[in-house]
Design a protein around this motif. Sequence first.
Motif, PDB file in Angstrom:
ATOM      1  N   GLY A  87       0.799  -1.229   0.000  1.00 40.22           N
ATOM      2  CA  GLY A  87       0.000   0.000   0.000  1.00 40.22           C
ATOM      3  C   GLY A  87       0.828   1.274   0.000  1.00 40.22           C
ATOM      4  O   GLY A  87       0.336   2.322   0.399  1.00 40.22           O
ATOM      5  N   LYS A  88       2.085   1.193  -0.474  1.00 42.25           N
ATOM      6  CA  LYS A  88       2.945   2.382  -0.479  1.00 42.25           C
ATOM      7  C   LYS A  88       2.352   3.474  -1.366  1.00 42.25           C
ATOM      8  O   LYS A  88       2.200   4.622  -0.951  1.00 42.25           O
ATOM      9  N   THR A  89       2.014   3.083  -2.602  1.00 46.97           N
ATOM     10  CA  THR A  89       1.450   4.054  -3.533  1.00 46.97           C
ATOM     11  C   THR A  89       0.118   4.593  -3.019  1.00 46.97           C
ATOM     12  O   THR A  89      -0.130   5.793  -3.057  1.00 46.97           O
ATOM     13  N   THR A  90      -0.705   3.673  -2.482  1.00 44.69           N
ATOM     14  CA  THR A  90      -2.006   4.096  -1.964  1.00 44.69           C
ATOM     15  C   THR A  90      -1.833   5.098  -0.835  1.00 44.69           C
ATOM     16  O   THR A  90      -2.548   6.099  -0.756  1.00 44.69           O
ATOM     17  N   LEU A  91      -0.845   4.842   0.055  1.00 42.20           N
ATOM     18  CA  LEU A  91      -0.601   5.771   1.161  1.00 42.20           C
ATOM     19  C   LEU A  91      -0.222   7.152   0.622  1.00 42.20           C
ATOM     20  O   LEU A  91      -0.758   8.166   1.049  1.00 42.20           O
ATOM     21  N   LEU A  92       0.696   7.165  -0.351  1.00 42.37           N
ATOM     22  CA  LEU A  92       1.138   8.454  -0.881  1.00 42.37           C
ATOM     23  C   LEU A  92      -0.019   9.196  -1.550  1.00 42.37           C
ATOM     24  O   LEU A  92      -0.174  10.401  -1.407  1.00 42.37           O
ATOM     25  N   ARG A  93      -0.840   8.436  -2.291  1.00 39.00           N
ATOM     26  CA  ARG A  93      -1.990   9.073  -2.947  1.00 39.00           C
ATOM     27  C   ARG A  93      -2.996   9.582  -1.920  1.00 39.00           C
ATOM     28  O   ARG A  93      -3.609  10.633  -2.115  1.00 39.00           O
ATOM     29  N   ALA A  94      -3.143   8.824  -0.820  1.00 35.87           N
ATOM     30  CA  ALA A  94      -4.069   9.278   0.222  1.00 35.87           C
ATOM     31  C   ALA A  94      -3.563  10.565   0.864  1.00 35.87           C
ATOM     32  O   ALA A  94      -4.337  11.477   1.159  1.00 35.87           O
ATOM     33  N   ILE A  95      -2.240  10.645   1.058  1.00 33.07           N
ATOM     34  CA  ILE A  95      -1.666  11.865   1.635  1.00 33.07           C
ATOM     35  C   ILE A  95      -1.913  13.055   0.707  1.00 33.07           C
ATOM     36  O   ILE A  95      -2.142  14.173   1.146  1.00 33.07           O
ATOM     37  N   CYS A  96      -1.894  12.789  -0.598  1.00 34.30           N
ATOM     38  CA  CYS A  96      -2.162  13.853  -1.563  1.00 34.30           C
ATOM     39  C   CYS A  96      -3.653  14.178  -1.674  1.00 34.30           C
ATOM     40  O   CYS A  96      -4.027  15.081  -2.410  1.00 34.30           O
ATOM     41  N   GLY A  97      -4.490  13.395  -0.994  1.00 32.50           N
ATOM     42  CA  GLY A  97      -5.929  13.649  -1.097  1.00 32.50           C
ATOM     43  C   GLY A  97      -6.556  13.051  -2.340  1.00 32.50           C
ATOM     44  O   GLY A  97      -7.614  13.484  -2.767  1.00 32.50           O
ATOM     45  N   LEU A  98      -5.883  12.057  -2.934  1.00 30.22           N
ATOM     46  CA  LEU A  98      -6.433  11.460  -4.161  1.00 30.22           C
ATOM     47  C   LEU A  98      -7.286  10.224  -3.885  1.00 30.22           C
ATOM     48  O   LEU A  98      -7.874   9.683  -4.796  1.00 30.22           O
ATOM     49  N   ILE A 129      -6.583  11.875   9.249  1.00 32.45           N
ATOM     50  CA  ILE A 129      -6.435  13.305   8.994  1.00 32.45           C
ATOM     51  C   ILE A 129      -5.059  13.581   8.405  1.00 32.45           C
ATOM     52  O   ILE A 129      -4.058  12.999   8.830  1.00 32.45           O
ATOM     53  N   VAL A 130      -4.999  14.442   7.419  1.00 35.15           N
ATOM     54  CA  VAL A 130      -3.732  14.959   6.921  1.00 35.15           C
ATOM     55  C   VAL A 130      -3.771  16.470   7.090  1.00 35.15           C
ATOM     56  O   VAL A 130      -4.711  17.124   6.640  1.00 35.15           O
ATOM     57  N   GLU A 131      -2.768  16.991   7.779  1.00 32.56           N
ATOM     58  CA  GLU A 131      -2.740  18.437   8.002  1.00 32.56           C
ATOM     59  C   GLU A 131      -1.462  19.036   7.435  1.00 32.56           C
ATOM     60  O   GLU A 131      -0.365  18.500   7.647  1.00 32.56           O
ATOM     61  N   TRP A 132      -1.618  20.119   6.711  1.00 33.25           N
ATOM     62  CA  TRP A 132      -0.474  20.886   6.214  1.00 33.25           C
ATOM     63  C   TRP A 132      -0.443  22.185   7.000  1.00 33.25           C
ATOM     64  O   TRP A 132      -1.413  22.954   6.963  1.00 33.25           O
ATOM     65  N   ASN A 133       0.645  22.416   7.729  1.00 31.10           N
ATOM     66  CA  ASN A 133       0.738  23.595   8.589  1.00 31.10           C
ATOM     67  C   ASN A 133      -0.491  23.730   9.492  1.00 31.10           C
ATOM     68  O   ASN A 133      -1.094  24.805   9.594  1.00 31.10           O
ATOM     69  N   GLU A 134      -0.859  22.631  10.069  1.00 32.06           N
ATOM     70  CA  GLU A 134      -1.943  22.559  11.053  1.00 32.06           C
ATOM     71  C   GLU A 134      -3.321  22.871  10.500  1.00 32.06           C
ATOM     72  O   GLU A 134      -4.239  23.201  11.235  1.00 32.06           O
ATOM     73  N   ARG A 135      -3.463  22.783   9.195  1.00 27.79           N
ATOM     74  CA  ARG A 135      -4.801  22.944   8.620  1.00 27.79           C
ATOM     75  C   ARG A 135      -5.102  21.733   7.743  1.00 27.79           C
ATOM     76  O   ARG A 135      -4.254  21.294   6.962  1.00 27.79           O
ATOM     77  N   SER A 136      -6.292  21.190   7.910  1.00 24.05           N
ATOM     78  CA  SER A 136      -6.655  19.982   7.164  1.00 24.05           C
ATOM     79  C   SER A 136      -6.560  20.241   5.659  1.00 24.05           C
ATOM     80  O   SER A 136      -7.059  21.247   5.158  1.00 24.05           O
ATOM     81  N   ILE A 137      -5.926  19.317   4.949  1.00 22.73           N
ATOM     82  CA  ILE A 137      -5.736  19.528   3.504  1.00 22.73           C
ATOM     83  C   ILE A 137      -7.058  19.395   2.765  1.00 22.73           C
ATOM     84  O   ILE A 137      -7.210  19.881   1.651  1.00 22.73           O
ATOM     85  N   PHE A 138      -8.025  18.725   3.399  1.00 23.06           N
ATOM     86  CA  PHE A 138      -9.297  18.538   2.691  1.00 23.06           C
ATOM     87  C   PHE A 138     -10.137  19.808   2.752  1.00 23.06           C
ATOM     88  O   PHE A 138     -10.968  20.047   1.900  1.00 23.06           O
ATOM     89  N   ASP A 139      -9.884  20.639   3.786  1.00 19.19           N
ATOM     90  CA  ASP A 139     -10.619  21.899   3.877  1.00 19.19           C
ATOM     91  C   ASP A 139      -9.874  23.036   3.196  1.00 19.19           C
ATOM     92  O   ASP A 139     -10.470  24.022   2.784  1.00 19.19           O
ATOM     93  N   HIS A 140      -8.568  22.915   3.122  1.00 20.25           N
ATOM     94  CA  HIS A 140      -7.777  23.979   2.491  1.00 20.25           C
ATOM     95  C   HIS A 140      -6.957  23.388   1.359  1.00 20.25           C
ATOM     96  O   HIS A 140      -5.736  23.418   1.365  1.00 20.25           O
ATOM     97  N   PHE A 158      -2.703  23.658   0.154  1.00 21.21           N
ATOM     98  CA  PHE A 158      -1.815  22.496   0.219  1.00 21.21           C
ATOM     99  C   PHE A 158      -1.217  22.210  -1.157  1.00 21.21           C
ATOM    100  O   PHE A 158      -0.011  22.009  -1.300  1.00 21.21           O
ATOM    101  N   TYR A 159      -2.064  22.196  -2.167  1.00 23.63           N
ATOM    102  CA  TYR A 159      -1.605  21.814  -3.500  1.00 23.63           C
ATOM    103  C   TYR A 159      -0.588  22.786  -4.090  1.00 23.63           C
ATOM    104  O   TYR A 159       0.240  22.410  -4.904  1.00 23.63           O
ATOM    105  N   GLU A 160      -0.659  24.052  -3.655  1.00 22.54           N
ATOM    106  CA  GLU A 160       0.335  25.007  -4.154  1.00 22.54           C
ATOM    107  C   GLU A 160       1.723  24.671  -3.645  1.00 22.54           C
ATOM    108  O   GLU A 160       2.724  25.111  -4.203  1.00 22.54           O
TER     109      GLU A 160
END
Lengths: 214, 221
Positions: free
Chosen positions: A51-62, A69-80, A84-86
């Motif tokens: 599940g390496k690829t799946t994990l990485l894709r999940a971290i990317c929100g794919l 939960i995945v947070e970028w700078n303490e903000r959920s990537i799914f809400d912001h 994150f993508y920038e």
Amino acid sequence: MAVYNADHKSKNTIKISDLTVSRGDIPIFDPVNLQLSSGDSIQIRGVNGAGKTTLLRAICGLCNSHEGIVEWNERSIFDHESDFYENLLYLGHSLGLKPKLTAEQNLNFYRNLRFSTDKSLVRQALEQTGIGGYYDEFVARMSAGQKRRVALARVITEPVPLWILDEPMVALDIHGQAWLEQVCNNHLERGGILLVTSHQPISGINGLRELQLT
Amino acid sequence: MKKIGSLVSRELSVVFRSQSEFIYPVAFFVMVTTMFPLAVSPEPTQLAFIAPGVIWVASLLSLLLSLHAFYQADFDDGSLEQLLLSGVSGYSIVLSKVVANWIVTGLPLVLVAPVIGILLNLDTHANLVAMLALLLGTPSLCFIGAIGMSLTLGLRNGGVLLTLLVLPLFIPILIFGAATVEAASMGRPYIGQVAVLAAALILSGFFAPFAASAAMKISID
């Protein structure tokens, strides 16, 4: 290296809490907890199908079927999402290159979506990856290794703090692998974050942690 | 806006590298419409009678043919996920694909239609109205097609499913498009039908990109 002057001054963190992905009702891997700050790097390890690829894709929100939960700078990537993508560069098994465009056109296009046009930087990046002479060659006519190098040149043309590279060493020769390790080291010194999977041993990246997927 | 511009120009430069993408739908349109005089009757009054329907059904089918090229290739080579991960909104991605799709397929149909109209004995006035109706109707078809295409990305036999999903949604456009041309050829007022086509374009143009980008994110999983 001349083009390496963009420091990521602000400190960034990515925090992954209890992240897992299910197919049907069965989780593919145990929940992953991970926190990486500027300068940190980690290699995700595991057997084929772990599940390496799946994990990485999940971290990317794919992945739609994720939990956690995945947070970028303490903000959920799914809400912001766009925030994150920038800051993210994800290179997966599909390279995202258009076979009917040249190497240069492909790189220019992706750079253009986030930064201003810089044609000399794109040429320099291709030069560094060792395929400078092929900038106006159509990607369709390139070998697997050359295509991989074109895709990897994006780490230079799009200087973002978070790199997620899925099997970046595939199809690269020894020189290519050494170049990639050096570029990753530079990235980490400048305060970047790196998540990588690889079946080849990675010896050249300083301070590379390991995460075993079970 | 700049991003949409560079997305559209990339779509166009990929398509223009292989001319088949924009020649096939138009060639298909011409072929299908010229079959009707052979199959139904070469009699001019009969032809003028069936012309609006023939033109609209043929343009609808040739637009359906073109959809695949604009979405599936991007899905297969990983460009679509790279686009979604590059900070560009799904809305802009869909919008730029629809714009490129229309320029490459819809616009040539609008330009070729009068020639076919003459062939099918439509008078000049009805021919011009047919162009107007296609000009308003074909972009809506592209928008609706984008939803169907985004839903069927990556499926085996997605083409058949796409047809089954999308053709029923094309029906309102077909009805009002053909009715516009028919009214014009009979000398009746057609402004109402044109207004409905314009309204459909505004509606589909606003809502379809939301639906299609949501579908895209599901398909890419």
